[in-house]
Design a protein around this motif. Structure first.
Motif: not given
Length: 659
Positions: A484-507
């Motif tokens: 879902v994140v990968a389909k966005s038009d955000a730069p790679d660093w922002q995609k990585t941080q968004e995925l990390r944000r979600f992962t930390l909240q899941a943890a």
């Protein structure tokens, strides 16, 4: 061990008299009482004989203490400024005598009985210093120690100190007489009787279970002086007091060997009241303890303590030192560290798993994810959280560590592994422990449709996949959200941080389900530190009313709270999302040394005080505050990592589980 394994030179009475006469001439008149008291205490502590090799050079050191590990030579403790302690300060003297650390920071060997002297009171230390600093200077450099490897490496004392030594004063025992307590002080602190009369283990520490039960001393046997043994051997308080005073007990024995020097130089010079007190204690000494003091103070089970203390010594002590003391401005202390003793243990788990970059004056901390397993990290974290005066709950479990280890599968932006944004694979060979591909695909479809409730998705994945480990649940949610994140038009660093944000909240969500026992939390949405990042924690329940944390500098640093209040100004909720993002970014940039979680909480606290003024329902107040907190935390999570003066070596990301 001070008197153990040694041959001591006895100073003549004339030499002692001359020495004290010289010291008396040098001392100020108004200090004479303190000096005289210090002289008596030094006699009770048997200082001079151990620090005198040549009786013409009292206190100048050089006496060989013959330990099983090799010869240790006593240092010069005269006031000589070059070879003695003439340039020492009072604090340096106290640190050596009571804590076993000399002026240059090196550890002393337990041939110096600092393990007993640590019980000496502050008043007595001041008197000892007043006396010792007036000992006339005698230039003398003792020979180098002749210890075998590895005992010749002083850093090896880290393990000894961590396992067997506690820096603590001797407190009176309630219900015992004044004489008994004075005797306990003389026997266990000043007189350090146990150092000769207690056998030692292979590391040179006295055995708690064998306290006072006798030991070999330089070829002589220091007998069992436990209360039962004294009575069984026919000693009485009267005969033992006479023996201490004269070295002879009619019908019993006459003193010989090392004990002869103890009687001549120390015990015979005590007051009658102190000898009576010493005897009172020895005939009613408590039974020996079954554990060393550091272990006895730990709430951890004996087997966990043994594993965890070994892990700390092997992995942490070289940098964080014994007792978690740290290294000043180079390595932070763990004792009393707010991040260590926080109710939620996620910060310390993430620090061990992911390491920490260079920050301020602190050097980088490496990752231990590849060196330590989940149970080892759980044991280590609980040890650090409950040792050296730390009183946090030992609530870390292997399952919880597995959850946070799974967040490492999202590499930090800027590392080679994150040079392009890619999603982790799922599935794999039959029988392997990894996320279920079909359940992950179903979750991904839900997320693409707008579903973002992490608690609901955790429950949905568990229901679809059956029983799964906690770490696998986090892996599954990460793998599902990544496309879902990968389909966005955000730069790679922002995609990585968004995925990390979600992962930390899941943890965070999965971790809360693994905690055994209560975990304290703020009564409102609050940001928690997770390694160098931050995670939003929701309050456990909706309270009857909004309760903002006290603005007392404890929940949030006072200067940061003031800056957040000034930045927001007289705000009237609700605040637009872009305004919240601007405030979070501005405060973060204005305070480059502040933790992201503290920046978020400073803003949340300031906004909370405005929200409680809104005349509406408690539910609406919570909604206003939660919306603000979520936007502030997400903004900070998505900011590019801060630049540091010296980049830490990139830790190798943990490999994804075989699918």
């Amino acid at each position: 061990m001070a008197k153990a394994f040694q041959s001591r030179a006895t100073l003549s009475a004339a030499a002692v008299a001359a020495l004290l006469s010289t010291a008396a001439l040098a001392q100020p008149a108004d200090d004479s009482a303190l000096v005289a008291r210090g002289q008596y205490l030094a006699t009770a502590a048997d200082c001079m004989p151990c620090h005198t090799s040549d009786k013409a050079k009292p206190f100048a050191g050089g006496l060989a203490l013959n330990t099983p590990f090799g010869a240790i030579y006593s240092p010069n403790i005269t006031s000589d400024r070059s070879t003695g302690i003439g340039q020492w300060t009072y604090d340096q003297f106290v640190n050596a005598v009571r804590n076993g650390i000399r002026k240059d920071g090196a550890y002393l060997y337990p041939a110096m009985p600092f393990d007993a002297y640590t019980g000496i009171s502050d008043d007595d230390m001041k008197a000892l210093w007043a006396y010792v600093r007036r000992v006339p200077p005698v230039p003398n450099t003792p020979p180098a120690n002749q210890l075998e490897f590895p005992f010749n490496i002083r850093l090896g004392m880290l393990a000894w100190r961590e396992l067997f030594f506690t820096d603590a004063r001797l407190a009176p025992t309630a219900g015992k007489s004044e004489a008994w307590n004075r005797g306990a002080y003389l026997a266990t602190a000043l007189g350090h009787c146990g150092d000769c009369h207690t056998p030692r283990n292979i590391m040179g520490a006295t055995k708690p279970k064998a306290h006072f039960l006798g030991a070999d001393v330089d070829g002589y046997w220091a007998p069992d002086i436990a209360s039962a043994a004294l009575t069984k051997s026919g000693w009485t308080p009267q005969t033992l007091a006479a023996f201490f005073a004269t070295g002879s007990a009619p019908g019993k024995t006459s003193v010989f060997g090392p004990m002869g020097e103890v009687v001549h130089d120390s015990l015979s010079k005590l007051t009658d009241a102190d000898r009576t007190a010493l005897v009172t204690y020895l005939f009613d000494a408590p039974p020996p303890k079954d554990k060393p003091a550091p272990q006895a103070a730990s709430p951890l089970p004996a087997d966990v303590y043994a594993r965890a203390s070994a892990l700390y010594i092997d992995n942490c002590a070289v940098c964080h030192m014994d007792k978690g003391a740290g290294r000043g401005d180079t390595v932070p202390a763990l004792a009393g560290n707010p991040a260590v003793v926080a109710a939620e243990p996620y910060n310390i788990i993430m620090a061990v798993l992911g390491g920490l970059p260079t920050g301020g004056t602190y050097g980088a901390m490496p990752s231990f994810a590849g060196r330590l397993g989940d149970q080892q990290i759980a044991d280590l974290a609980n040890y650090v959280r409950t040792s050296w005066g730390n009183t946090a709950a030992p609530n870390v479990t292997a399952s919880m560590v597995a959850v946070w280890r799974a967040t490492a599968h999202v590499p930090d932006y800027g590392t080679q592994a994150a040079s392009s944004f890619t999603c982790p694979d799922v599935g794999g060979a039959p029988g392997t422990d990894g996320p279920d591909p079909q359940a992950v695909a179903a979750l991904s479809a839900m997320m693409a449709g707008g579903q973002r409730s992490i608690p609901m998705m955790v429950d949905a994945y568990k229901a679809a996949s059956g029983s799964s480990s906690s770490g696998t649940v986090v892996d599954a949610l990460t793998a599902a959200y990544c496309p879902v994140v990968a389909k966005s038009d955000a730069p790679d660093w922002q995609k990585t941080q968004e995925l990390r944000r979600f992962t930390l909240q899941a943890a965070l969500e999965v971790s809360r389900r693994t905690v055994s026992g209560p975990v304290d939390s703020q009564p409102i949405a609050w940001a928690l530190p997770a390694g160098p990042g931050l995670v939003l924690q929701q309050p456990a329940s909706l309270a009857d009313k909004i309760a903002c944390p006290a603005d007392d500098g404890k929940a949030v640093p006072a200067d940061l709270s003031a800056a957040a209040t000034k930045l927001l100004g007289p705000v009237k909720p609700p605040l637009a999302g872009d305004a919240i993002a601007t405030a979070a970014t501005t405060l973060y940039q204005q305070n480059p040394k502040a933790r992201p979680s503290d920046v978020a909480n400073a803003l949340i606290l300031a906004y909370c005080r405005a929200v409680v003024q809104v005349q509406t329902s408690v539910a609406e107040q919570n909604a206003l505050l939660n919306q603000f907190a979520g936007q502030a935390v997400q903004t900070l999570q998505l900011l590019p990592p801060r630049k540091v003066a010296v980049e830490a070596p990139a830790a190798t990301p943990a490999p994804a589980a075989k699918k």
